[in-house]
Design a protein around this motif. Sequence first.
Motif, PDB file in Angstrom:
ATOM      1  N   GLU A 160      47.907  34.609  42.926  1.00 40.29           N
ATOM      2  CA  GLU A 160      48.246  35.946  43.402  1.00 40.29           C
ATOM      3  C   GLU A 160      47.037  36.884  43.428  1.00 40.29           C
ATOM      4  O   GLU A 160      47.003  37.872  44.188  1.00 40.29           O
ATOM      5  CB  GLU A 160      49.341  36.555  42.514  1.00 40.29           C
ATOM      6  N   VAL A 161      46.008  36.580  42.641  1.00 42.93           N
ATOM      7  CA  VAL A 161      44.818  37.440  42.603  1.00 42.93           C
ATOM      8  C   VAL A 161      44.130  37.463  43.961  1.00 42.93           C
ATOM      9  O   VAL A 161      43.544  38.473  44.366  1.00 42.93           O
ATOM     10  CB  VAL A 161      43.856  36.964  41.505  1.00 42.93           C
ATOM     11  N   ALA A 162      44.212  36.362  44.693  1.00 46.14           N
ATOM     12  CA  ALA A 162      43.576  36.304  46.013  1.00 46.14           C
ATOM     13  C   ALA A 162      44.171  37.312  46.982  1.00 46.14           C
ATOM     14  O   ALA A 162      43.531  37.666  47.983  1.00 46.14           O
ATOM     15  CB  ALA A 162      43.678  34.887  46.587  1.00 46.14           C
ATOM     16  N   GLU A 163      45.393  37.770  46.715  1.00 42.68           N
ATOM     17  CA  GLU A 163      46.045  38.736  47.602  1.00 42.68           C
ATOM     18  C   GLU A 163      45.793  40.180  47.171  1.00 42.68           C
ATOM     19  O   GLU A 163      46.212  41.123  47.857  1.00 42.68           O
ATOM     20  CB  GLU A 163      47.553  38.474  47.631  1.00 42.68           C
ATOM     21  N   ASP A 164      45.120  40.372  46.062  1.00 40.24           N
ATOM     22  CA  ASP A 164      44.801  41.724  45.589  1.00 40.24           C
ATOM     23  C   ASP A 164      43.886  42.394  46.618  1.00 40.24           C
ATOM     24  O   ASP A 164      42.870  41.826  47.014  1.00 40.24           O
ATOM     25  CB  ASP A 164      44.096  41.621  44.231  1.00 40.24           C
ATOM     26  N   PRO A 165      44.214  43.601  47.083  1.00 41.09           N
ATOM     27  CA  PRO A 165      43.385  44.276  48.094  1.00 41.09           C
ATOM     28  C   PRO A 165      41.925  44.445  47.677  1.00 41.09           C
ATOM     29  O   PRO A 165      41.036  44.537  48.530  1.00 41.09           O
ATOM     30  CB  PRO A 165      44.067  45.639  48.249  1.00 41.09           C
ATOM     31  N   ARG A 166      41.657  44.456  46.377  1.00 42.94           N
ATOM     32  CA  ARG A 166      40.270  44.604  45.926  1.00 42.94           C
ATOM     33  C   ARG A 166      39.424  43.365  46.223  1.00 42.94           C
ATOM     34  O   ARG A 166      38.182  43.444  46.229  1.00 42.94           O
ATOM     35  CB  ARG A 166      40.245  44.862  44.419  1.00 42.94           C
ATOM     36  N   PHE A 167      40.089  42.234  46.483  1.00 45.19           N
ATOM     37  CA  PHE A 167      39.364  40.973  46.576  1.00 45.19           C
ATOM     38  C   PHE A 167      39.571  40.257  47.915  1.00 45.19           C
ATOM     39  O   PHE A 167      39.241  39.083  48.046  1.00 45.19           O
ATOM     40  CB  PHE A 167      39.808  40.034  45.446  1.00 45.19           C
ATOM     41  N   CYS A 168      40.068  40.943  48.921  1.00 41.56           N
ATOM     42  CA  CYS A 168      40.454  40.261  50.157  1.00 41.56           C
ATOM     43  C   CYS A 168      39.264  39.885  51.041  1.00 41.56           C
ATOM     44  O   CYS A 168      39.328  38.891  51.762  1.00 41.56           O
ATOM     45  CB  CYS A 168      41.434  41.134  50.952  1.00 41.56           C
ATOM     46  N   THR A 169      38.217  40.679  51.027  1.00 43.73           N
ATOM     47  CA  THR A 169      37.060  40.395  51.881  1.00 43.73           C
ATOM     48  C   THR A 169      35.797  40.318  51.026  1.00 43.73           C
ATOM     49  O   THR A 169      35.772  40.747  49.869  1.00 43.73           O
ATOM     50  CB  THR A 169      36.862  41.483  52.946  1.00 43.73           C
ATOM     51  N   LEU A 170      34.744  39.807  51.641  1.00 43.07           N
ATOM     52  CA  LEU A 170      33.461  39.690  50.941  1.00 43.07           C
ATOM     53  C   LEU A 170      32.984  41.060  50.459  1.00 43.07           C
ATOM     54  O   LEU A 170      32.539  41.210  49.320  1.00 43.07           O
ATOM     55  CB  LEU A 170      32.425  39.056  51.874  1.00 43.07           C
ATOM     56  N   ALA A 171      33.080  42.071  51.324  1.00 40.64           N
ATOM     57  CA  ALA A 171      32.642  43.418  50.945  1.00 40.64           C
ATOM     58  C   ALA A 171      33.489  43.977  49.804  1.00 40.64           C
ATOM     59  O   ALA A 171      32.962  44.613  48.879  1.00 40.64           O
ATOM     60  CB  ALA A 171      32.681  44.340  52.151  1.00 40.64           C
ATOM     61  N   ASP A 172      34.789  43.736  49.858  1.00 40.74           N
ATOM     62  CA  ASP A 172      35.677  44.205  48.782  1.00 40.74           C
ATOM     63  C   ASP A 172      35.317  43.531  47.466  1.00 40.74           C
ATOM     64  O   ASP A 172      35.249  44.181  46.405  1.00 40.74           O
ATOM     65  CB  ASP A 172      37.139  43.905  49.117  1.00 40.74           C
ATOM     66  N   ARG A 173      35.096  42.228  47.532  1.00 37.40           N
ATOM     67  CA  ARG A 173      34.802  41.494  46.303  1.00 37.40           C
ATOM     68  C   ARG A 173      33.489  41.970  45.680  1.00 37.40           C
ATOM     69  O   ARG A 173      33.372  42.096  44.465  1.00 37.40           O
ATOM     70  CB  ARG A 173      34.744  39.993  46.588  1.00 37.40           C
ATOM     71  N   ALA A 174      32.467  42.223  46.529  1.00 33.93           N
ATOM     72  CA  ALA A 174      31.183  42.696  46.012  1.00 33.93           C
ATOM     73  C   ALA A 174      31.338  44.035  45.296  1.00 33.93           C
ATOM     74  O   ALA A 174      30.670  44.302  44.291  1.00 33.93           O
ATOM     75  CB  ALA A 174      30.169  42.820  47.145  1.00 33.93           C
ATOM     76  N   GLU A 175      32.252  44.869  45.792  1.00 33.00           N
ATOM     77  CA  GLU A 175      32.454  46.189  45.205  1.00 33.00           C
ATOM     78  C   GLU A 175      33.189  46.119  43.869  1.00 33.00           C
ATOM     79  O   GLU A 175      33.069  47.012  43.032  1.00 33.00           O
ATOM     80  CB  GLU A 175      33.224  47.073  46.187  1.00 33.00           C
ATOM     81  N   HIS A 176      33.959  45.049  43.665  1.00 34.19           N
ATOM     82  CA  HIS A 176      34.753  44.910  42.435  1.00 34.19           C
ATOM     83  C   HIS A 176      34.408  43.614  41.712  1.00 34.19           C
ATOM     84  O   HIS A 176      35.278  42.934  41.175  1.00 34.19           O
ATOM     85  CB  HIS A 176      36.257  44.941  42.771  1.00 34.19           C
ATOM     86  N   ILE A 177      33.117  43.287  41.714  1.00 32.56           N
ATOM     87  CA  ILE A 177      32.708  41.970  41.240  1.00 32.56           C
ATOM     88  C   ILE A 177      32.989  41.781  39.755  1.00 32.56           C
ATOM     89  O   ILE A 177      33.321  40.668  39.308  1.00 32.56           O
ATOM     90  CB  ILE A 177      31.218  41.721  41.570  1.00 32.56           C
ATOM     91  N   ASP A 178      32.867  42.839  38.935  1.00 28.96           N
ATOM     92  CA  ASP A 178      33.113  42.690  37.502  1.00 28.96           C
ATOM     93  C   ASP A 178      34.542  42.229  37.229  1.00 28.96           C
ATOM     94  O   ASP A 178      34.785  41.313  36.434  1.00 28.96           O
ATOM     95  CB  ASP A 178      32.853  44.006  36.773  1.00 28.96           C
ATOM     96  N   GLU A 179      35.494  42.884  37.881  1.00 34.68           N
ATOM     97  CA  GLU A 179      36.898  42.530  37.669  1.00 34.68           C
ATOM     98  C   GLU A 179      37.195  41.114  38.141  1.00 34.68           C
ATOM     99  O   GLU A 179      37.913  40.351  37.476  1.00 34.68           O
ATOM    100  CB  GLU A 179      37.814  43.514  38.406  1.00 34.68           C
ATOM    101  N   LEU A 180      36.596  40.731  39.263  1.00 30.82           N
ATOM    102  CA  LEU A 180      36.850  39.399  39.802  1.00 30.82           C
ATOM    103  C   LEU A 180      36.239  38.317  38.923  1.00 30.82           C
ATOM    104  O   LEU A 180      36.880  37.294  38.627  1.00 30.82           O
ATOM    105  CB  LEU A 180      36.292  39.310  41.224  1.00 30.82           C
ATOM    106  N   TYR A 181      35.009  38.532  38.473  1.00 29.62           N
ATOM    107  CA  TYR A 181      34.354  37.534  37.641  1.00 29.62           C
ATOM    108  C   TYR A 181      35.043  37.392  36.283  1.00 29.62           C
ATOM    109  O   TYR A 181      34.900  36.351  35.625  1.00 29.62           O
ATOM    110  CB  TYR A 181      32.876  37.877  37.450  1.00 29.62           C
ATOM    111  N   LYS A 182      35.797  38.399  35.875  1.00 34.05           N
ATOM    112  CA  LYS A 182      36.539  38.272  34.614  1.00 34.05           C
ATOM    113  C   LYS A 182      37.576  37.161  34.719  1.00 34.05           C
ATOM    114  O   LYS A 182      37.821  36.416  33.750  1.00 34.05           O
ATOM    115  CB  LYS A 182      37.222  39.594  34.259  1.00 34.05           C
TER     116      LYS A 182
END
Length: 413
Positions: free
Chosen positions: A276-298
């Motif tokens: 379900e994390v893949a559907e989080d709006p913070r992580f949907c695109t490369l640019a989004d993921r770069a902006e929220h990288i700390d949360e994603l890498y957790k």
Amino acid sequence: MKNTLASKSGASDGPLRGLRILDLSTVVMGPYASHLLADMGADVVKLEPPAGDKLRYYRPQRSRAMSGMFLSLHRNKRSIVLDLKSDAGRAAFHRLAVKFDVILHNFRVNVATRLGATFEQLKAANPSVIVCKIYGYGGDGPYAKRPAYDDVIQAGSGIADLFKRVRGEPQYVPSMICDKIVGQAAAMAILAACYQRLMHGHGCEIEVPMLETMVAFNLAENLASAAFEPPMGAMGWARNISPMRKPFRTADGYACLLPYSDRNWRDFLAFAGCPEVAEDPRFCTLADRAEHIDELYKYVEDAARCRPTAEWLSFCVAHDIPCGPVASLDDLWNDPHLNAVGMFQQEEHPTEGRYRLWRSPLRFDEESWELQRHAPRLGEHTDEVLAAAGFSEAERAALYGNLPADDRSAAES
């Protein structure tokens, strides 16, 4: 390129065969530049003072003046000894310099002028000469006369500050990263100057300053929000300076786990048990993921601990997700890929015995790299090079008479 002074023994093969470089630089930065060019076939003659390059004397070593670092950094080169502090040595250098395409040095301006090694001084006798000078700082600035070494430039270029942003205090990269990157830049600049001469027929002077080179290198991604005027945020690319950007601890070690594409992340997060994390709006695109990288890498950090390294690597390889083991320096010699591509080999040095070295990582026309010359003893080729340049036996003997006994015997051998 002219080849007015062909090697007597085993001229190197390679795309730069015929290019002649007289290298007066010392320690790592300049020698790394000429190392790269020598591995591509250039005839590099290393001009050393009677005491030799300082790098010769670093430990470990099996015999005097041949350190472990020196063995690979100076392979495929020849060594001559001239005392440039003497009138005879400087005169010999000027006479010899006419025979070379490129003069490389890391003298500061006042020293280069005193030795007669500036472009203005050398081009009078050799209008097509290329003079590459590697300095700590560009000649137009207030730091121009300061000495500089790798640590100083890591500190001054912002490299050490990156560690402060991530770990809380500035640190140095545990590698001579500035010396080697600036050496690569110098090698590239020399090749560009050679092309310019081929097209237009004249030589040139190249300035390769360490600080400016490393600032440009560091800011390539870290200018980031400050690229805009006015700045849209602080300098530093968020992904680079995230404390979560690291090898992740697995159930039995560490691994580099680097999902990158949208598909990579969907596959990885599904395997990690949180699709379900893949559907989080913070992580949907490369640019989004770069902006929220700390949360994603957790999520990666938490998942990594649940499986052993081999299982993670097996899954990632099967799903085309970038990954890799965290290799120690010792592990490199047993890496199956590096062994398959013949990255390492053993050779027998005439005076140092069996030693290990890496090959050039570059290939031209799928030709395998081969060692052409072992790292030279101090002054090993002095007589050979001077004789080929037209120095008579009497002239050579007079030059050797000005050297200390140890260096004289090396030059005459």
